[in-house]
Design a protein around this motif. Structure first.
Motif, PDB file in Angstrom:
ATOM      1  N   GLY A 465       0.833  -1.198   0.000  1.00  0.00           N
ATOM      2  CA  GLY A 465       0.000   0.000   0.000  1.00  0.00           C
ATOM      3  C   GLY A 465       0.863   1.242   0.000  1.00  0.00           C
ATOM      4  N   GLN A 466       0.259   2.374   0.342  1.00  0.00           N
ATOM      5  CA  GLN A 466       0.987   3.640   0.308  1.00  0.00           C
ATOM      6  C   GLN A 466       0.642   4.501   1.515  1.00  0.00           C
ATOM      7  OE1 GLN A 466      -0.288   5.070  -3.635  1.00  0.00           O
ATOM      8  NE2 GLN A 466       1.817   4.759  -4.348  1.00  0.00           N
ATOM      9  N   ILE A 467       1.659   5.278   1.958  1.00  0.00           N
ATOM     10  CA  ILE A 467       1.458   6.278   2.998  1.00  0.00           C
ATOM     11  C   ILE A 467       1.154   7.603   2.308  1.00  0.00           C
ATOM     12  CG2 ILE A 467       2.513   7.543   4.911  1.00  0.00           C
ATOM     13  CD1 ILE A 467       2.005   4.614   5.539  1.00  0.00           C
ATOM     14  N   ARG A 468       0.055   8.234   2.696  1.00  0.00           N
ATOM     15  CA  ARG A 468      -0.382   9.488   2.075  1.00  0.00           C
ATOM     16  C   ARG A 468      -0.377  10.625   3.102  1.00  0.00           C
ATOM     17  NH1 ARG A 468      -0.643   8.530  -3.490  1.00  0.00           N
ATOM     18  NH2 ARG A 468      -1.908   6.673  -3.945  1.00  0.00           N
ATOM     19  N   GLU A 469       0.094  11.778   2.657  1.00  0.00           N
ATOM     20  CA  GLU A 469      -0.026  13.044   3.387  1.00  0.00           C
ATOM     21  C   GLU A 469       0.483  12.968   4.827  1.00  0.00           C
ATOM     22  OE1 GLU A 469      -4.043  14.442   3.071  1.00  0.00           O
ATOM     23  OE2 GLU A 469      -4.225  13.713   1.011  1.00  0.00           O
ATOM     24  N   PRO A 470       1.699  12.487   5.058  1.00  0.00           N
ATOM     25  CA  PRO A 470       2.228  12.498   6.421  1.00  0.00           C
ATOM     26  C   PRO A 470       2.523  13.926   6.890  1.00  0.00           C
ATOM     27  CG  PRO A 470       3.930  11.829   4.878  1.00  0.00           C
ATOM     28  CD  PRO A 470       2.666  11.945   4.085  1.00  0.00           C
ATOM     29  N   VAL A 471       2.095  14.238   8.091  1.00  0.00           N
ATOM     30  CA  VAL A 471       2.308  15.569   8.676  1.00  0.00           C
ATOM     31  C   VAL A 471       2.750  15.383  10.121  1.00  0.00           C
ATOM     32  CG1 VAL A 471       1.250  17.745   9.360  1.00  0.00           C
ATOM     33  CG2 VAL A 471       0.570  16.663   7.209  1.00  0.00           C
ATOM     34  N   GLY A 472       3.846  16.036  10.501  1.00  0.00           N
ATOM     35  CA  GLY A 472       4.295  16.017  11.878  1.00  0.00           C
ATOM     36  C   GLY A 472       4.359  17.422  12.435  1.00  0.00           C
ATOM     37  N   LEU A 487      -3.265   5.828   5.454  1.00  0.00           N
ATOM     38  CA  LEU A 487      -2.831   4.584   4.826  1.00  0.00           C
ATOM     39  C   LEU A 487      -3.799   4.266   3.701  1.00  0.00           C
ATOM     40  CD1 LEU A 487      -1.251   1.874   4.632  1.00  0.00           C
ATOM     41  CD2 LEU A 487      -2.920   0.957   6.271  1.00  0.00           C
ATOM     42  N   ASP A 488      -3.257   4.115   2.509  1.00  0.00           N
ATOM     43  CA  ASP A 488      -4.046   3.669   1.366  1.00  0.00           C
ATOM     44  C   ASP A 488      -3.633   2.229   1.068  1.00  0.00           C
ATOM     45  OD1 ASP A 488      -5.367   3.162  -0.949  1.00  0.00           O
ATOM     46  OD2 ASP A 488      -4.591   4.883  -2.063  1.00  0.00           O
ATOM     47  N   PRO A 489      -4.413   1.239   1.518  1.00  0.00           N
ATOM     48  CA  PRO A 489      -3.991  -0.156   1.343  1.00  0.00           C
ATOM     49  C   PRO A 489      -4.204  -0.686  -0.061  1.00  0.00           C
ATOM     50  CG  PRO A 489      -6.111  -0.083   2.416  1.00  0.00           C
ATOM     51  CD  PRO A 489      -5.669   1.346   2.246  1.00  0.00           C
ATOM     52  N   LEU A 494      -3.607  -6.818   4.354  1.00  0.00           N
ATOM     53  CA  LEU A 494      -2.772  -6.706   5.551  1.00  0.00           C
ATOM     54  C   LEU A 494      -1.596  -5.796   5.235  1.00  0.00           C
ATOM     55  CD1 LEU A 494      -1.709  -9.582   7.937  1.00  0.00           C
ATOM     56  CD2 LEU A 494      -0.009  -7.929   7.138  1.00  0.00           C
ATOM     57  N   CYS A 495      -1.394  -4.793   6.066  1.00  0.00           N
ATOM     58  CA  CYS A 495      -0.266  -3.863   5.906  1.00  0.00           C
ATOM     59  C   CYS A 495       0.483  -3.768   7.232  1.00  0.00           C
ATOM     60  CB  CYS A 495      -0.743  -2.463   5.509  1.00  0.00           C
ATOM     61  SG  CYS A 495      -1.666  -2.385   3.964  1.00  0.00           S
ATOM     62  N   GLU A 496       1.800  -3.908   7.169  1.00  0.00           N
ATOM     63  CA  GLU A 496       2.648  -3.736   8.351  1.00  0.00           C
ATOM     64  C   GLU A 496       3.233  -2.326   8.302  1.00  0.00           C
ATOM     65  OE1 GLU A 496       2.818  -5.749  10.752  1.00  0.00           O
ATOM     66  OE2 GLU A 496       2.526  -7.813  10.037  1.00  0.00           O
ATOM     67  N   LEU A 497       2.857  -1.505   9.291  1.00  0.00           N
ATOM     68  CA  LEU A 497       3.302  -0.117   9.336  1.00  0.00           C
ATOM     69  C   LEU A 497       4.444   0.032  10.336  1.00  0.00           C
ATOM     70  CD1 LEU A 497      -0.211   1.606   9.502  1.00  0.00           C
ATOM     71  CD2 LEU A 497       1.112   0.977   7.476  1.00  0.00           C
ATOM     72  N   ARG A 498       5.322   0.981  10.036  1.00  0.00           N
ATOM     73  CA  ARG A 498       6.477   1.218  10.905  1.00  0.00           C
ATOM     74  C   ARG A 498       6.772   2.714  10.923  1.00  0.00           C
ATOM     75  NH1 ARG A 498      10.842  -2.121  12.492  1.00  0.00           N
ATOM     76  NH2 ARG A 498      12.737  -0.967  13.019  1.00  0.00           N
ATOM     77  N   MET A 499       7.076   3.221  12.110  1.00  0.00           N
ATOM     78  CA  MET A 499       7.392   4.650  12.210  1.00  0.00           C
ATOM     79  C   MET A 499       8.350   4.895  13.367  1.00  0.00           C
ATOM     80  SD  MET A 499       4.928   8.012  12.592  1.00  0.00           S
ATOM     81  CE  MET A 499       3.821   7.194  13.708  1.00  0.00           C
ATOM     82  N   ALA A 500       9.267   5.842  13.153  1.00  0.00           N
ATOM     83  CA  ALA A 500      10.147   6.325  14.220  1.00  0.00           C
ATOM     84  C   ALA A 500      10.416   7.803  13.969  1.00  0.00           C
ATOM     85  CB  ALA A 500      11.452   5.535  14.261  1.00  0.00           C
ATOM     86  N   LEU A 501      10.614   8.543  15.035  1.00  0.00           N
ATOM     87  CA  LEU A 501      10.971   9.953  14.920  1.00  0.00           C
ATOM     88  C   LEU A 501      12.487  10.081  14.865  1.00  0.00           C
ATOM     89  CD1 LEU A 501       8.543  11.634  17.477  1.00  0.00           C
ATOM     90  CD2 LEU A 501       8.167  11.096  15.062  1.00  0.00           C
ATOM     91  N   GLU A 502      12.947  11.017  14.039  1.00  0.00           N
ATOM     92  CA  GLU A 502      14.381  11.220  13.872  1.00  0.00           C
ATOM     93  C   GLU A 502      14.714  12.693  14.034  1.00  0.00           C
ATOM     94  OE1 GLU A 502      15.082   9.785   9.961  1.00  0.00           O
ATOM     95  OE2 GLU A 502      14.862   7.654  10.497  1.00  0.00           O
ATOM     96  N   LEU A 513       5.137   0.088  15.696  1.00  0.00           N
ATOM     97  CA  LEU A 513       4.737  -0.904  14.703  1.00  0.00           C
ATOM     98  C   LEU A 513       3.226  -1.086  14.782  1.00  0.00           C
ATOM     99  CD1 LEU A 513       7.422  -3.718  15.189  1.00  0.00           C
ATOM    100  CD2 LEU A 513       7.486  -1.788  13.593  1.00  0.00           C
ATOM    101  N   TYR A 514       2.619  -1.337  13.629  1.00  0.00           N
ATOM    102  CA  TYR A 514       1.169  -1.518  13.614  1.00  0.00           C
ATOM    103  C   TYR A 514       0.786  -2.457  12.476  1.00  0.00           C
ATOM    104  CZ  TYR A 514      -3.701  -0.251  14.508  1.00  0.00           C
ATOM    105  OH  TYR A 514      -5.027  -0.278  14.867  1.00  0.00           O
ATOM    106  N   ARG A 515      -0.093  -3.389  12.774  1.00  0.00           N
ATOM    107  CA  ARG A 515      -0.626  -4.263  11.724  1.00  0.00           C
ATOM    108  C   ARG A 515      -2.050  -3.834  11.416  1.00  0.00           C
ATOM    109  NH1 ARG A 515      -0.376 -10.773  11.821  1.00  0.00           N
ATOM    110  NH2 ARG A 515       1.742 -10.248  11.188  1.00  0.00           N
ATOM    111  N   TRP A 516      -2.264  -3.409  10.165  1.00  0.00           N
ATOM    112  CA  TRP A 516      -3.621  -3.045   9.741  1.00  0.00           C
ATOM    113  C   TRP A 516      -4.240  -4.208   8.974  1.00  0.00           C
ATOM    114  CZ3 TRP A 516      -5.771  -3.104   4.877  1.00  0.00           C
ATOM    115  CH2 TRP A 516      -7.086  -2.627   4.791  1.00  0.00           C
ATOM    116  N   THR A 517      -5.462  -4.557   9.352  1.00  0.00           N
ATOM    117  CA  THR A 517      -6.292  -5.490   8.593  1.00  0.00           C
ATOM    118  C   THR A 517      -7.691  -4.893   8.531  1.00  0.00           C
ATOM    119  OG1 THR A 517      -6.857  -6.734  10.603  1.00  0.00           O
ATOM    120  CG2 THR A 517      -4.987  -7.534   9.293  1.00  0.00           C
ATOM    121  N   PRO A 518      -8.464  -5.187   7.493  1.00  0.00           N
ATOM    122  CA  PRO A 518      -9.803  -4.593   7.397  1.00  0.00           C
ATOM    123  C   PRO A 518     -10.744  -5.140   8.467  1.00  0.00           C
ATOM    124  CG  PRO A 518      -9.409  -6.154   5.602  1.00  0.00           C
ATOM    125  CD  PRO A 518      -8.127  -6.026   6.342  1.00  0.00           C
TER     126      PRO A 518
END
Length: 518
Positions: A465-472, A487-489, A494-502, A513-518
């Motif tokens: 899938g794709q990550i759309r319009e991230p804003v911090g 998240l546009d799946p 099933l999409c495994e998401l991952r994020m960290a701040l830098e 970490l996040y697992r998305w399922t419908p």
């Protein structure tokens, strides 16, 4: 066969063998295979007891075929409704050590309802076994039928009490009851997440095997020690085990667990340090929820401190289908099911008080080697079911005849003693964003994100899938940092998401970490 008969028989066997050899030459092919030696008798009143003796008992037991414990539970108690069973109480003045100035009191628990397997209980005094008589005299049976006084009545476990909150008031801080289930709490808390002695074949298609603690030997505590030591014998169709629990109640209630396993058969799937909890819904998972409560869960996330030193936060969910997540690792530093949300208003439940339930955090002791941390999320439509399971699965199978010893420290707490030095995830919220798209809002808090002028970048990815319009941007309400994205799946399930701040060229937060399922 009692202890005296066993000793006498053991002495007589060599004499009989010598007589037979004198009469006829030995025929090795026709000689019967020797029977496995009986385990040491640790159930005799006055018998010597030690951890080594219990391990030898478990080892020898593993060489014999499994025998399910014989039930002494009256038939009427096997079908007792929960509300009737809950009226059975131990007679208060029968509590062990209550007036002995030892810092602990012990209450035995009755068999009945779903607790149908008997658990034998003994104390250990001066290194000698003192068996507790299994009879009905321990209990006030309330609304339950009173069993015959002249017949055995089984225990289902015990609960330990101490002056946890007030110096002049003993209350429960740990309970062992049912299979190998136990739970504990810290000062000011109520029971929530549970633990088990061992998980076997959890989540496997052919079903799970549930070992039992068949007996407990509880050392009489020394006055002022602050420690309660509990030994337990684990038994199951395919393995046995000897356990030693050292309990220290307080602001953090610590349970040190030492275990030695002896498999009867090769086991490909065992889980060490298993924890079970409940997640019905929360701000990240409210699909189809019509409830006056804002959140319902005993834990809201799995925290991992992996062998590489990375801190991971995995929010829990209540999926529509069974989900098994696997985190491959080597020598993990810690893991646990945590309850991070501590606001009463978030739950709005005066009865359950999920805001006061403990987090459970495990610190492995020694080298655990390669393996996987496994998380199971099981669909449920009620807050009664414990639908969350997490444990460490060693990579190598446990071979028949092998001896495996491991140890860990379990912390029942408000906040684990180990924590990330970076920002932590304070909240995860999801909602519809049109079509199959999902909107995520993730808040981070901590000193690393407290300065609103700091230049921070959110690194967000998805497996498919794709990550759309991230804003911090800074979140002044938390003195933290908020990341919003869609998240546009696509057509994925099933999409495994991952994020960290830098910032400043490196990570400044735990990994979300996040697992998305419908």
């Amino acid at each position: 066969m009692n202890r005296r008969e066993f000793v006498t028989g053991a002495v007589a066997v060599p004499l009989l063998a010598s007589a037979a050899q004198a009469q006829a030459p030995a025929d090795p092919a026709s000689a019967p295979a020797p029977s496995p030696a009986p385990p040491p008798d640790l159930y005799a009143d006055g018998a010597p007891f030690s951890r080594e003796a219990l391990e030898e008992h478990a080892r020898l037991l593993s060489t014999r075929a499994y025998e399910a414990p014989a039930s002494t539970l009256p038939n009427s108690f096997a079908e007792l409704p929960r509300d009737v069973f809950s009226t059975i109480r131990m007679i208060p003045d029968r509590a062990l050590w209550l007036n002995d100035n030892r810092g602990f009191a012990l209450n035995v628990l009755p068999g009945g309802f779903i607790y149908r397997s008997p658990m034998r209980i003994a104390t250990v005094e001066d290194d000698r076994v003192r068996m507790l008589p299994e009879d009905s005299s321990w209990f006030d049976f309330g609304r339950a039928p009173k069993p015959p006084a002249d017949k055995p009545f089984p225990f289902s476990g015990f609960t330990a009490r101490s002056a946890l909150d007030k110096p002049d008031e003993f209350r429960e801080f740990a309970t062992f009851q049912g299979a190998t289930i136990y739970r504990a709490l810290a000062r000011g808390q109520i029971f929530g997440t549970s633990s088990r002695g061992l998980a076997v074949d959890t989540g496997e298609p052919d079903g799970e095997e549930f070992p039992l603690f068949r007996a407990f030997w509880i050392e009489r505590p020394a006055a002022g020690s602050g420690n309660l030591v509990v030994h337990a014998l684990l038994d199951s169709r395919r393995l046995t085990g000897a356990y030693r629990f050292t309990l220290r109640p307080g602001e953090i209630t610590v349970v040190d667990v030492e275990l030695t396993l002896f498999p009867r058969e090769t086991l490909n799937h065992v889980g060490v340090g298993p924890m079970t909890s409940m997640f019905l819904f929360g701000p990240n998972d409210r699909a189809g929820v019509d409830d006056i409560r804002g959140q319902v869960h005993r834990a809201d996330g799995l925290q991992i401190w992996n062998g590489a030193g990375e801190w991971i936060w995995r929010p829990l969910s209540n999926p529509s289908d069974l989900q098994i997540s696997v985190f491959t690792d080597e020598n993990p530093k810690g893991f646990g099911l945590l309850q991070r949300e501590r606001s009463f208003a978030a739950y709005n439940d005066l009865g359950r008080r999920y805001d006061r339930m403990p987090s459970a955090w495990i610190e492995p002791i020694g080298d655990w080697g390669k393996g996987q941390l496994q998380l199971l999320e099981i669909p449920t439509d009620t807050d009664i079911n414990e639908n969350i399971v997490a444990y460490w699965r060693p990579k190598e199978p446990l071979a028949a005849g092998q001896r495996l010893s491991m140890a860990y420290r379990m912390n029942w707490c408000w906040t684990p003693p180990d924590r990330s030095t970076g920002a932590i995830v304070a909240a995860t919220v999801t909602g519809a964003a049109g079509g199959r798209r999902r909107r995520f809002v993730v808040d981070f808090a901590g000193d690393a994100v407290a300065d609103p002028a700091r230049q921070i970048r959110a690194n967000v990815t998805t497996s498919v899938g794709q990550i759309r319009e991230p804003v911090g941007r800074p979140n002044p309400e938390l003195k933290g940092y908020r990341v919003t994205f869609d998240l546009d799946p696509g057509d994925e399930e099933l999409c495994e998401l991952r994020m960290a701040l830098e910032a400043d060229g490196g990570p400044i937060s735990e990994t979300w970490l996040y697992r998305w399922t419908p």
